[in-house]
Design a protein around this motif. Structure first.
Motif, PDB file in Angstrom:
ATOM      1  N   SER A  82      15.612 -20.981  27.476  1.00 58.52           N
ATOM      2  CA  SER A  82      16.785 -21.226  27.327  1.00 58.52           C
ATOM      3  C   SER A  82      17.146 -20.790  25.736  1.00 58.52           C
ATOM      4  CB  SER A  82      17.907 -21.811  28.019  1.00 58.52           C
ATOM      5  OG  SER A  82      17.788 -21.654  28.874  1.00 58.52           O
ATOM      6  N   ASN A  83      15.709 -21.479  25.349  1.00 60.19           N
ATOM      7  CA  ASN A  83      16.319 -21.488  23.731  1.00 60.19           C
ATOM      8  C   ASN A  83      15.622 -19.850  23.079  1.00 60.19           C
ATOM      9  OD1 ASN A  83      16.579 -22.883  21.120  1.00 60.19           O
ATOM     10  ND2 ASN A  83      16.050 -24.199  21.055  1.00 60.19           N
ATOM     11  N   ILE A  84      15.209 -20.145  21.582  1.00 57.05           N
ATOM     12  CA  ILE A  84      15.297 -18.876  20.931  1.00 57.05           C
ATOM     13  C   ILE A  84      14.541 -19.411  19.003  1.00 57.05           C
ATOM     14  CG2 ILE A  84      17.174 -18.043  19.845  1.00 57.05           C
ATOM     15  CD1 ILE A  84      16.736 -15.025  19.852  1.00 57.05           C
ATOM     16  N   GLN A  93      19.112 -20.888  16.773  1.00 57.36           N
ATOM     17  CA  GLN A  93      20.657 -20.344  16.524  1.00 57.36           C
ATOM     18  C   GLN A  93      20.965 -22.254  15.855  1.00 57.36           C
ATOM     19  OE1 GLN A  93      20.121 -21.342  20.805  1.00 57.36           O
ATOM     20  NE2 GLN A  93      21.612 -19.687  20.733  1.00 57.36           N
ATOM     21  N   GLU A  94      20.139 -23.405  15.854  1.00 58.55           N
ATOM     22  CA  GLU A  94      20.702 -24.209  15.001  1.00 58.55           C
ATOM     23  C   GLU A  94      20.924 -23.645  13.715  1.00 58.55           C
ATOM     24  OE1 GLU A  94      21.350 -27.411  15.972  1.00 58.55           O
ATOM     25  OE2 GLU A  94      22.124 -26.538  17.364  1.00 58.55           O
ATOM     26  N   ILE A  95      19.321 -23.470  12.764  1.00 62.21           N
ATOM     27  CA  ILE A  95      19.278 -22.888  11.788  1.00 62.21           C
ATOM     28  C   ILE A  95      21.059 -21.782  11.015  1.00 62.21           C
ATOM     29  CG2 ILE A  95      18.394 -21.173  10.251  1.00 62.21           C
ATOM     30  CD1 ILE A  95      15.180 -21.699  11.879  1.00 62.21           C
ATOM     31  N   SER A  99      23.223 -22.018   8.029  1.00 69.12           N
ATOM     32  CA  SER A  99      22.437 -20.985   6.524  1.00 69.12           C
ATOM     33  C   SER A  99      22.656 -19.840   7.227  1.00 69.12           C
ATOM     34  CB  SER A  99      21.169 -21.264   6.888  1.00 69.12           C
ATOM     35  OG  SER A  99      20.323 -20.587   7.504  1.00 69.12           O
ATOM     36  N   GLY A 100      23.645 -19.638   8.364  1.00 69.25           N
ATOM     37  CA  GLY A 100      24.321 -18.259   8.802  1.00 69.25           C
ATOM     38  C   GLY A 100      22.990 -17.324   9.147  1.00 69.25           C
ATOM     39  N   ALA A 101      23.403 -15.852   9.171  1.00 71.28           N
ATOM     40  CA  ALA A 101      22.469 -15.551   9.908  1.00 71.28           C
ATOM     41  C   ALA A 101      21.234 -15.313   9.439  1.00 71.28           C
ATOM     42  CB  ALA A 101      23.428 -13.501   9.263  1.00 71.28           C
ATOM     43  N   PHE A 102      21.095 -15.381   8.003  1.00 70.06           N
ATOM     44  CA  PHE A 102      19.601 -15.979   7.618  1.00 70.06           C
ATOM     45  C   PHE A 102      19.055 -16.646   7.305  1.00 70.06           C
ATOM     46  CE2 PHE A 102      21.117 -11.220   6.614  1.00 70.06           C
ATOM     47  CZ  PHE A 102      20.147 -10.394   7.005  1.00 70.06           C
ATOM     48  N   ILE A 103      18.121 -16.997   7.665  1.00 72.61           N
ATOM     49  CA  ILE A 103      17.083 -18.715   6.990  1.00 72.61           C
ATOM     50  C   ILE A 103      17.598 -18.395   5.890  1.00 72.61           C
ATOM     51  CG2 ILE A 103      15.327 -19.429   8.015  1.00 72.61           C
ATOM     52  CD1 ILE A 103      14.467 -17.851  10.796  1.00 72.61           C
ATOM     53  N   SER A 104      17.214 -20.027   6.149  1.00 72.85           N
ATOM     54  CA  SER A 104      17.524 -20.191   3.884  1.00 72.85           C
ATOM     55  C   SER A 104      16.172 -20.753   3.957  1.00 72.85           C
ATOM     56  CB  SER A 104      18.722 -21.202   3.695  1.00 72.85           C
ATOM     57  OG  SER A 104      18.585 -22.215   4.338  1.00 72.85           O
TER      58      SER A 104
END
Length: 588
Positions: A82-84, A93-95, A99-104
């Motif tokens: 169930s994770n991505i 989802q944790e990221i 940091s919002g919609a984009f991975i910092s």
């Protein structure tokens, strides 16, 4: 961890470190002040070459590189389903919370939730001898999947202490063993495994049972076995992703690992939304309860895209070791190969055909060879089936990724743009596709579906092949000059194409079709062909036969007969007999 080197050169995701003898090949390193994740991919006496799995903007010569002493690995524990994740198993989802919609860059999060408490049932006792693969605990991971925590493959010993059943995190010690050297080892629900190393098994089984998908053209004409490999090549818009969606939704695998490798972000969003809404027909729970997603979209770093398929297959092997049947949807291996090409170019390696590296074939084979139906170390049986989409530029199947993939898969579902543009889905072309599993699976079909299943399948494919040959003549001189027996072949082929091969993913009775119904439809079409052929042999004109609505009624069987009403097929046999008798009486 120790500082073991300093950067002296940067070329996109490739970073060079000066002379240093402390690194190991394949080792995970942390690069720069943001501690970007990287992997050692080249070692000489003068320099160390590292590929970085994140954007390298801002790095400069002199920045430190820190050794971790371990290979690029994934964390294996409850919480995967169930994770991505991204390409190196960081939970998106944790990221997004950080940091919002984009991975910092340099974001550091645990792969799995280390604080969540799981209901743990211990399955071993003090005094038990355990070895790699022994199941030591069971955890209800989702409503559909019981997670079975195992002893890591390289450990064996005698259990000295076990924790009572209860709630534990994935980091809490639950079992203590003493190995053969007298060393005490505490086992948790977690183990690590390097992504580029296949997990060991006891035995590989032959391909003797199919992966049932509910898609007629696949199950009947071009089947794939459990533990098999298949490629879905096709140009833009031919339905590769939608075909994989259908397979993920309906195939009889226990767990789905969906790898979005270089795909558009909106496609991965669609997968998430679809799977969260779809009810699993086997359990009645959401399909996401037995699915995990690896998302490396087209705007993410290419090095992580190269790693994503290895991350996905390692997760699949882990669940296979528990005794589950896992299906991997890799979409698309062409984007993965493009990442390989870009990295190879940065490394200034000698290019092979179309700029791809010379080792493209060996990398593809190493990936597909990790599929198989296995006996695990704990004597359970499980399988990993790989279904990889290929996106040849311009739909050219002669390009290197498609051709090399054909060498290593035994099932080839060639998507055709003319079928797709004609709204014929799945757009798998029956003349360009093949399956090498049919001979291996024939005994299973005979025993479990029907003694005449393979014979019916061969007749259906033969009629479609004859249609193609006749169409070449029709293009030259028209259909009117054909004899009636050949006109009948064209009409029956139309019935097969529209009533059997074409399938509606949005119709409740047609989106999934059990094997018994697939056989009944084939038998009905061939019975119609048999009776019509008798009429043609009695000099009845084809124009007279086509006046009857029987052909269109047989086409609509797929909609009119639901999956649990197979007794209705007797009515269609009676209808065909009435059609035969009516034509005979009119011309008596």
């Amino acid at each position: 961890m120790n500082i073991t080197g300093k950067i002296y050169g940067i070329n996109g995701p490739i970073v060079y470190v000066g002379e240093n003898r402390a690194f190991k090949m394949g080792e995970m390193v942390l690069v720069g002040k943001d501690k970007l994740v990287g992997e050692v991919i080249g070692l000489t006496t003068g320099k160390t070459t590292i590929q970085v799995y994140e954007e390298t903007t801002g790095l400069k010569p002199g920045d430190e590189v820190i050794s971790t002493g371990a290979a690029i690995s994934v964390t294996l524990a409850p919480g995967i389903i169930s994770n991505i994740f991204d390409g190196i198993e960081r939970p998106l989802q944790e990221i997004s919370k950080q940091s919002g919609a984009f991975i910092s860059r340099g974001v550091s999060v645990e792969a799995l939730d280390t604080k969540k408490l799981w209901d743990v049932h211990i399955t071993v006792q003090p005094g038990d001898k355990v070895y790699g693969g022994t199941i030591i605990a069971e955890v209800p991971e989702t409503r559909a999947i019981l997670h079975k925590s195992m002893v890591p493959p390289d450990i064996m010993g005698k259990v000295t202490k076990v924790a009572p059943d209860g709630k534990y995190t994935i980091s809490d010690p639950i079992v203590t063993i003493v190995d053969n050297s007298g060393k005490e080892i505490e086992l948790t629900l977690t183990q690590k495994w390097p992504i580029r190393v296949p997990r060991p098994t006891a035995k590989r089984f032959p391909s003797d049972r199919p992966l049932i998908t509910g898609q007629r053209i696949i199950d009947t004409l071009f089947p794939i076995s459990k533990g098999g490999t298949a490629a879905i090549p096709g140009g833009f818009g031919t339905g590769k992703t939608m075909t994989q969606h259908q397979l993920a939704k309906w195939c009889d695998a226990d767990i789905i690992v969906y790898i979005g490798c270089g795909e558009r972000g909106n496609e991965m969003t669609e997968v998430l939304e679809d799977f969260s809404k779809l009810v699993d027909p086997k359990t009645g729970n959401p399909l996401l309860d037995r699915t995990t997603l690896i998302a490396n979209t087209s705007n993410m770093p290419v090095a992580a895209r190269e790693a994503s398929i290895y991350t996905g297959i390692t997760l699949a092997e882990y669940y296979r070791d528990m005794g589950y049947h896992v299906a991997i949807m890799a979409d698309s291996t062409s984007r993965w190969a493009e990442a390989l090409r870009e990295l190879s170019g940065r490394l200034e390696e000698m290019p092979a055909e179309e700029g791809f590296p010379a080792y493209l074939a060996s990398r593809l084979s190493a990936f597909y060879e990790r599929a198989g139906f296995m006996q695990n170390l704990n004597w359970t049986e499980g399988s990993v089936s790989i279904i990889g989409a290929v996106s040849p530029q311009g739909g050219d199947f002669s390009e290197p990724v498609t051709q090399n993939t054909k060498r290593f898969v035994r099932c080839f579902w060639a998507l055709d743009k003319s079928l797709a543009y004609a709204r014929h889905f799945p757009a798998i072309h029956w003349l360009n596709s093949y399956s090498e599993y049919l001979t291996d699976l024939a005994p299973w079909y005979t025993k479990n579906v029907g003694e005449d299943f393979v014979e019916c399948r061969n007749q259906i494919l033969s009629i479609l092949t004859q249609e193609n040959q006749l169409n070449e003549i029709v293009k030259l001189i028209g259909s009117d000059v054909l004899p009636d027996d050949q006109k009948l072949v064209l009409e029956i082929a139309r019935v097969i194409r529209l009533g059997f091969v074409q399938q509606n993913a949005y119709h409740p009775s047609d989106t999934y079709v059990p094997m018994a119904k697939q056989l009944k439809i084939m038998q009905t079409i061939l019975y119609l062909y048999q009776k019509s052929r008798l009429l043609i042999d009695r000099n009845m004109p084809m124009s007279l036969l086509k006046e009857s609505p029987v052909f269109d009624k047989v086409i609509s069987i797929k909609y009119d007969v639901s999956n649990d009403e197979l007794d209705k097929f007797d009515d269609y046999k009676v209808m065909i007999d009435d059609f035969y008798n009516d034509i005979m009486s009119k011309n008596a």
